[in-house]
Design a protein around this motif. Sequence first.
Motif, PDB file in Angstrom:
ATOM      1  N   SER A 176      65.764  53.244  48.412  1.00 45.87           N
ATOM      2  CA  SER A 176      64.659  53.839  47.641  1.00 45.87           C
ATOM      3  C   SER A 176      63.644  54.519  48.561  1.00 45.87           C
ATOM      4  N   LEU A 177      63.540  54.073  49.786  1.00 43.84           N
ATOM      5  CA  LEU A 177      62.606  54.710  50.731  1.00 43.84           C
ATOM      6  C   LEU A 177      63.034  56.151  51.035  1.00 43.84           C
ATOM      7  N   ASN A 178      64.338  56.402  50.924  1.00 40.96           N
ATOM      8  CA  ASN A 178      64.879  57.737  51.200  1.00 40.96           C
ATOM      9  C   ASN A 178      65.249  58.474  49.914  1.00 40.96           C
ATOM     10  N   ASP A 179      64.714  58.022  48.786  1.00 39.77           N
ATOM     11  CA  ASP A 179      65.011  58.618  47.484  1.00 39.77           C
ATOM     12  C   ASP A 179      66.515  58.662  47.197  1.00 39.77           C
ATOM     13  N   GLU A 180      67.211  57.630  47.620  1.00 39.09           N
ATOM     14  CA  GLU A 180      68.645  57.520  47.340  1.00 39.09           C
ATOM     15  C   GLU A 180      68.823  56.510  46.239  1.00 39.09           C
ATOM     16  N   GLU A 181      69.922  56.629  45.531  1.00 42.04           N
ATOM     17  CA  GLU A 181      70.203  55.647  44.474  1.00 42.04           C
ATOM     18  C   GLU A 181      71.454  54.889  44.768  1.00 42.04           C
TER      19      GLU A 181
END
Length: 96
Positions: A91-96
């Motif tokens: 989530s820190l890297n806007d990944e899911e």
Amino acid sequence: MNAPLPPPTRAEQQALSAPFLIEDEELVRAIARLADERGTPMHEIVALAIADYAHRHSLASPAPEWLRRFWNEHPMPLPSGLKADKRFYDSLNDEE
């Protein structure tokens, strides 16, 4: 004449503060099987395995002196035993 033992390392201090426990059931069973086959106590099997590992490790080329000094001056933190939360880091890297 017996020389005094060197002071314990951080990992040794942590290990000596609590009993050593092997939580991997398969590993404990393997040690027990080997102990039964050889008629040797389990703690001796572990001690022999550690001695063998240390001997094989000593045959490898040692790290350069500058690197050993760096490791001594900047030791890695001991494992916390906590699991990383992959979803949080993703989530820190806007990944899911």
